[in-house]
Design a protein around this motif. Structure first.
Motif, PDB file in Angstrom:
ATOM      1  N   LEU A 161      56.301  41.780  42.987  1.00 43.59           N
ATOM      2  CA  LEU A 161      55.512  41.012  42.044  1.00 43.59           C
ATOM      3  C   LEU A 161      56.425  40.624  40.884  1.00 43.59           C
ATOM      4  O   LEU A 161      57.058  41.490  40.266  1.00 43.59           O
ATOM      5  N   TRP A 162      56.530  39.321  40.599  1.00 42.34           N
ATOM      6  CA  TRP A 162      57.333  38.847  39.467  1.00 42.34           C
ATOM      7  C   TRP A 162      56.517  38.993  38.202  1.00 42.34           C
ATOM      8  O   TRP A 162      55.348  38.601  38.152  1.00 42.34           O
ATOM      9  N   VAL A 163      57.123  39.565  37.159  1.00 41.29           N
ATOM     10  CA  VAL A 163      56.434  39.793  35.891  1.00 41.29           C
ATOM     11  C   VAL A 163      57.299  39.304  34.736  1.00 41.29           C
ATOM     12  O   VAL A 163      58.498  39.132  34.874  1.00 41.29           O
ATOM     13  N   GLN A 170      61.685  41.278  37.070  1.00 43.99           N
ATOM     14  CA  GLN A 170      61.670  40.463  35.854  1.00 43.99           C
ATOM     15  C   GLN A 170      62.955  39.649  35.804  1.00 43.99           C
ATOM     16  O   GLN A 170      64.049  40.208  35.786  1.00 43.99           O
ATOM     17  N   ALA A 171      62.815  38.321  35.787  1.00 47.11           N
ATOM     18  CA  ALA A 171      63.971  37.434  35.709  1.00 47.11           C
ATOM     19  C   ALA A 171      64.447  37.342  34.256  1.00 47.11           C
ATOM     20  O   ALA A 171      63.704  37.661  33.324  1.00 47.11           O
ATOM     21  N   ALA A 205      56.176  31.767  41.552  1.00 44.01           N
ATOM     22  CA  ALA A 205      54.725  31.649  41.698  1.00 44.01           C
ATOM     23  C   ALA A 205      54.048  33.019  41.664  1.00 44.01           C
ATOM     24  O   ALA A 205      54.615  34.027  42.065  1.00 44.01           O
ATOM     25  N   GLN A 206      52.815  33.020  41.192  1.00 43.45           N
ATOM     26  CA  GLN A 206      52.012  34.231  41.086  1.00 43.45           C
ATOM     27  C   GLN A 206      51.663  34.763  42.473  1.00 43.45           C
ATOM     28  O   GLN A 206      51.487  34.012  43.416  1.00 43.45           O
ATOM     29  N   GLY A 207      51.531  36.069  42.591  1.00 49.23           N
ATOM     30  CA  GLY A 207      51.136  36.696  43.843  1.00 49.23           C
ATOM     31  C   GLY A 207      49.936  37.590  43.632  1.00 49.23           C
ATOM     32  O   GLY A 207      49.396  37.670  42.541  1.00 49.23           O
TER      33      GLY A 207
END
Length: 121
Positions: free
Chosen positions: A8-10, A56-57, A65-67
């Protein structure tokens, strides 16, 4: 074959790690840098052996995109209880506890960054 983990990207790794640890009884690995320092990550481990990797980028990179993902709460009463607890903490309820079209008793809430979290039995 089995699923190894979900990512999950946050935007805020510390805040999101704390949210999942305190509300879903996950334990976190140490933070680490990946992809030549472009990404920081931590892996959250759940009691049943499942894991969620938070990524976290760097600030100058766009967030992918959201997941969404599902967390098994145990019984219908546990889905209800956890949904109520998260609502009381300010999480948005996207779907109240109900029997879904595919036969799962579940609710859908958002985490602090708006990612949908499905709470199911």
């Amino acid at each position: 074959m089995q699923l190894a983990y979900t990512c999950l990207w946050v935007r805020d790794l510390s805040r999101m790690s704390s949210f999942y640890q305190s509300n879903f009884q996950a334990s976190a690995s140490e933070r680490r840098c990946e992809l030549w320092g472009a990404v920081e990550s931590t892996c959250l481990l759940f009691e049943n052996g499942a894991s969620l990797k938070l990524l976290q980028a760097r600030a100058d990179q766009a967030l992918p995109a959201q997941g969404s993902f599902a967390v098994g709460a145990g019984r219908a009463a546990d889905v209800d209880r956890l949904t109520e607890q998260l609502a009381a903490k300010g999480c948005t309820i996207l779907a109240e506890p109900r029997l879904s079209v595919d036969g799962y008793y579940e609710s859908v809430v958002t985490d602090p960054e708006g990612n949908p979290v499905i709470i199911t039995i």
